[in-house]
Write a protein that holds these residues in place. Structure first.
Motif, PDB file in Angstrom:
ATOM      1  N   SER A   1       0.838  -1.194   0.000  1.00 23.05           N
ATOM      2  CA  SER A   1       0.000   0.000   0.000  1.00 23.05           C
ATOM      3  C   SER A   1       0.871   1.242   0.000  1.00 23.05           C
ATOM      4  CB  SER A   1      -0.919   0.001   1.220  1.00 23.05           C
ATOM      5  OG  SER A   1      -0.152  -0.028   2.412  1.00 23.05           O
ATOM      6  N   SER A   2       0.430   2.277  -0.679  1.00 23.36           N
ATOM      7  CA  SER A   2       1.197   3.514  -0.752  1.00 23.36           C
ATOM      8  C   SER A   2       1.033   4.304   0.537  1.00 23.36           C
ATOM      9  CB  SER A   2       0.721   4.352  -1.941  1.00 23.36           C
ATOM     10  OG  SER A   2      -0.650   4.672  -1.797  1.00 23.36           O
ATOM     11  N   LYS A   3       2.043   5.086   0.855  1.00 20.65           N
ATOM     12  CA  LYS A   3       1.994   5.907   2.058  1.00 20.65           C
ATOM     13  C   LYS A   3       1.051   7.081   1.855  1.00 20.65           C
ATOM     14  CE  LYS A   3       6.690   4.956   3.696  1.00 20.65           C
ATOM     15  NZ  LYS A   3       7.054   3.972   2.671  1.00 20.65           N
ATOM     16  N   SER A   4       0.449   7.532   2.951  1.00 18.78           N
ATOM     17  CA  SER A   4      -0.352   8.739   2.879  1.00 18.78           C
ATOM     18  C   SER A   4       0.562   9.928   2.673  1.00 18.78           C
ATOM     19  CB  SER A   4      -1.161   8.917   4.169  1.00 18.78           C
ATOM     20  OG  SER A   4      -0.290   9.207   5.248  1.00 18.78           O
ATOM     21  N   SER A   5      -0.006  11.049   2.276  1.00 15.01           N
ATOM     22  CA  SER A   5       0.795  12.255   2.066  1.00 15.01           C
ATOM     23  C   SER A   5       1.513  12.665   3.338  1.00 15.01           C
ATOM     24  CB  SER A   5      -0.107  13.393   1.577  1.00 15.01           C
ATOM     25  OG  SER A   5       0.635  14.594   1.426  1.00 15.01           O
ATOM     26  N   MET A   6       0.832  12.559   4.484  1.00 17.59           N
ATOM     27  CA  MET A   6       1.457  12.938   5.753  1.00 17.59           C
ATOM     28  C   MET A   6       2.603  11.990   6.096  1.00 17.59           C
ATOM     29  SD  MET A   6       1.841  14.897   8.264  1.00 17.59           S
ATOM     30  CE  MET A   6       0.418  15.979   8.077  1.00 17.59           C
ATOM     31  N   GLU A   7       2.403  10.695   5.886  1.00 13.76           N
ATOM     32  CA  GLU A   7       3.462   9.725   6.167  1.00 13.76           C
ATOM     33  C   GLU A   7       4.673   9.976   5.277  1.00 13.76           C
ATOM     34  OE1 GLU A   7       1.008   5.738   7.586  1.00 13.76           O
ATOM     35  OE2 GLU A   7       1.216   6.182   5.441  1.00 13.76           O
ATOM     36  N   ALA A   8       4.428  10.284   4.020  1.00 18.62           N
ATOM     37  CA  ALA A   8       5.529  10.567   3.095  1.00 18.62           C
ATOM     38  C   ALA A   8       6.281  11.817   3.502  1.00 18.62           C
ATOM     39  CB  ALA A   8       4.983  10.714   1.670  1.00 18.62           C
TER      40      ALA A   8
END
Length: 238
Positions: free
Chosen positions: A3-10
């Motif tokens: 799964s791709s990271k959320s914008s905040m996680e990135a």
């Protein structure tokens, strides 16, 4: 598929990478200020307060150590696992912090039972080397080594003209080689059948010293540039 990271996680991951340049600088500061040794010696392996650490720094340097900046440094070290951090609250409700050694900072104690990694920290963080990283983009565009771009010459020529950098670099490389070779000579039996070994670019002779110490029948030869050999201690053995 992951799964791709959320914008905040990135964003958080990117900022952690961006700020990671401060970590080796904090390690260098700890070594230069003798913080691991201060905790090991004066704390008897027990945590010390920032004021206590500052007091010992001042005693050794004859200069006042500023506790606010020291606090920032040791807290950064604690955040990456180099120091432990203990928090208590005094009678007035003010938090008090104490810092101790971890398995990582014990490796930086210069007068410890095992060989210290402190020289390697100083070698990797030499200003001439750090300056080279500022030119990684130039190395791609111009096809030149980043170190040479920053310093006007290659690292070996630079060290031959800068005795202090040469000393620090050679000590760091030797420190890095020592523990590895101590393990290699115990598990690799190919040296049994050899009569002589030549270590080309052997630095100050850490590797060949470990070999001839374990296999005294071997005649060891250490070969390197003149400015490197000048800093080498005599090798005991053949």
């Amino acid at each position: 598929m992951a799964s791709s990271k959320s914008s905040m996680e990135a964003h958080l991951e990117l900022y952690e990478i961006i700020l990671s340049a401060a970590k080796p600088m904090a390690l260098r500061a700890a070594v230069l200020l003798n913080i691991p040794d201060i905790i090991a010696i004066h704390g008897s392996q027990n945590p010390l307060s920032v004021d206590q650490i500052a007091s010992h720094i001042s005693s050794s340097t004859n200069k006042p150590a500023h506790t606010d900046y020291l606090f920032r440094t040791v807290r950064l070290l604690a955040s990456i696992g180099v120091c432990t951090e203990e928090t208590t609250v005094d009678y007035g409700g003010t938090p008090q912090f104490k810092y101790g050694l971890t398995s990582l900072s014990k490796l930086l104690v210069k007068n410890g039972a095992q060989q210290s990694c402190a020289p390697t920290v100083l070698a990797i963080n030499l200003k001439c080397i750090i300056d080279g990283y500022q030119h990684l983009h130039d190395s791609v565009i111009e096809g030149c080594p980043a170190f040479t771009k920053a310093n006007g010459m290659g690292i070996f020529e630079y060290n031959s003209n800068n005795p202090e950098a040469n000393r620090i670099f050679n000590e760091g490389m030797a420190t890095n080689t020592g523990p590895l070779m101590a393990h290699v000579v115990k598990i690799y039996y190919g040296f049994n059948s050899l009569k002589s070994v030549v270590d080309v670019a052997g630095g100050v002779g850490s590797a060949i010293s470990a070999i001839v110490a374990e296999y005294p029948h071997i005649h060891g030869f250490n070969f390197d540039l003149p400015h490197v050999i000048r800093t080498a201690a005599p090798i005991h053995g053949h």
